[in-house]
Write a protein that holds these residues in place. Structure first.
Motif, short mmCIF file in Angstrom:
data_model
loop_
_atom_site.label_atom_id
_atom_site.label_comp_id
_atom_site.label_asym_id
_atom_site.label_seq_id
_atom_site.Cartn_x
_atom_site.Cartn_y
_atom_site.Cartn_z
N GLU A 12 0.81 -1.21 0.00
CA GLU A 12 0.00 0.00 0.00
C GLU A 12 0.85 1.27 0.00
OE1 GLU A 12 -3.02 -0.35 3.03
OE2 GLU A 12 -3.38 -2.45 2.47
N GLY A 13 2.16 1.12 0.14
CA GLY A 13 3.06 2.26 0.05
C GLY A 13 2.97 3.23 1.22
N VAL A 14 2.55 2.75 2.37
CA VAL A 14 2.43 3.60 3.55
C VAL A 14 3.82 3.76 4.17
CG1 VAL A 14 1.35 3.80 5.84
CG2 VAL A 14 0.07 2.78 3.94
N SER A 15 4.15 4.97 4.61
CA SER A 15 5.46 5.20 5.22
C SER A 15 5.52 4.49 6.58
CB SER A 15 5.71 6.69 5.42
OG SER A 15 4.91 7.20 6.46
N GLN A 16 6.71 4.16 7.01
CA GLN A 16 6.85 3.47 8.29
C GLN A 16 6.43 4.37 9.45
OE1 GLN A 16 10.76 1.69 8.39
NE2 GLN A 16 10.23 0.25 6.80
N LYS A 17 6.57 5.65 9.31
CA LYS A 17 6.11 6.58 10.34
C LYS A 17 4.59 6.49 10.48
CE LYS A 17 6.18 11.47 11.54
NZ LYS A 17 6.56 12.82 11.10
N ASP A 18 3.89 6.45 9.33
CA ASP A 18 2.43 6.34 9.37
C ASP A 18 1.98 4.97 9.87
OD1 ASP A 18 2.19 8.94 8.46
OD2 ASP A 18 1.91 8.36 6.35
N ILE A 19 2.75 3.93 9.54
CA ILE A 19 2.44 2.59 10.05
C ILE A 19 2.51 2.60 11.58
CG2 ILE A 19 3.25 0.20 10.19
CD1 ILE A 19 4.16 0.52 7.25
N ALA A 20 3.53 3.23 12.10
CA ALA A 20 3.69 3.31 13.56
C ALA A 20 2.48 4.00 14.18
CB ALA A 20 4.97 4.05 13.91
#
Length: 186
Positions: free
Chosen positions: A119-127
């Motif tokens: 989905e191309g979500v940044s790791q910051k947003d995943i956190a």
């Protein structure tokens, strides 16, 4: 400067004409060399190196001449859009192929990996989405990649060249259900 220029002008003309086949262009280049040399005479460190300095200016001016002559056609505006569309389509097709295998991973690794890779979500947003610290999210994505790779290696033999994976074949794993989603795609 003018007297020194007259001493070297004939030799410079020969140098330039050996590299340029257009007589008018040779004269233009010599004129450019003279103008550049006259305007930048303060950069010359010693008069003994004037000849080499003039040849360097002539060489650079010849290179500029050829750079300016290179014919090119501008790319059509729709070409970039097509490549972007194909990239998105390829990513979606790959996601459909890999999603079942990622879903086989433990949830704590599968969800962050799916968000990051498919989905191309940044790791910051995943956190933020999963209520993890940034280092925790990075760790889960990384561990998910390792587990995913182990799963892929258990199911398939890959053919690799300098460009990456070029093909894969099903391993004889008996009735390993975790390999079925991947192998149905082949």
């Amino acid at each position: 400067m003018l007297s020194e220029w007259q001493n070297h002008k004939t030799q410079l003309r020969g140098y330039v004409s050996k590299r340029i086949d257009d007589a008018d262009a040779v004269d233009d280049i010599l004129q450019d060399v003279y103008i550049k040399a006259s305007s930048n005479l303060h950069q010359l460190k010693s008069t003994g190196s004037l000849k080499g300095w003039l040849y360097r200016i002539a060489h650079n001016t010849i290179m500029d001449f050829y750079r300016g002559r290179q014919p090119y056609e501008p790319l059509p505006d729709d070409l970039v859009a097509e490549e972007e569309d194909e990239g998105i389509q390829a990513r979606e097709e790959l996601a459909q192929c890999l999603r079942p295998l990622i879903d086989e991973l433990p949830e704590k690794y599968g969800i962050p990996l799916r968000l990051a890779e498919l989905e191309g979500v940044s790791q910051k947003d995943i956190a933020q989405q999963l209520g993890l610290s940034l280092s925790g999210a990075k760790s889960r994505v990384q561990r998910g990649r390792v587990k995913f790779r182990e799963q892929m290696m258990a199911c398939c033999d890959f053919e690799v060249d300098q460009n990456g994976i070029v093909d894969y074949t099903r391993k004889d794993t008996g009735s390993a259900p975790k390999c079925d989603p991947l192998l149905e795609q082949k």
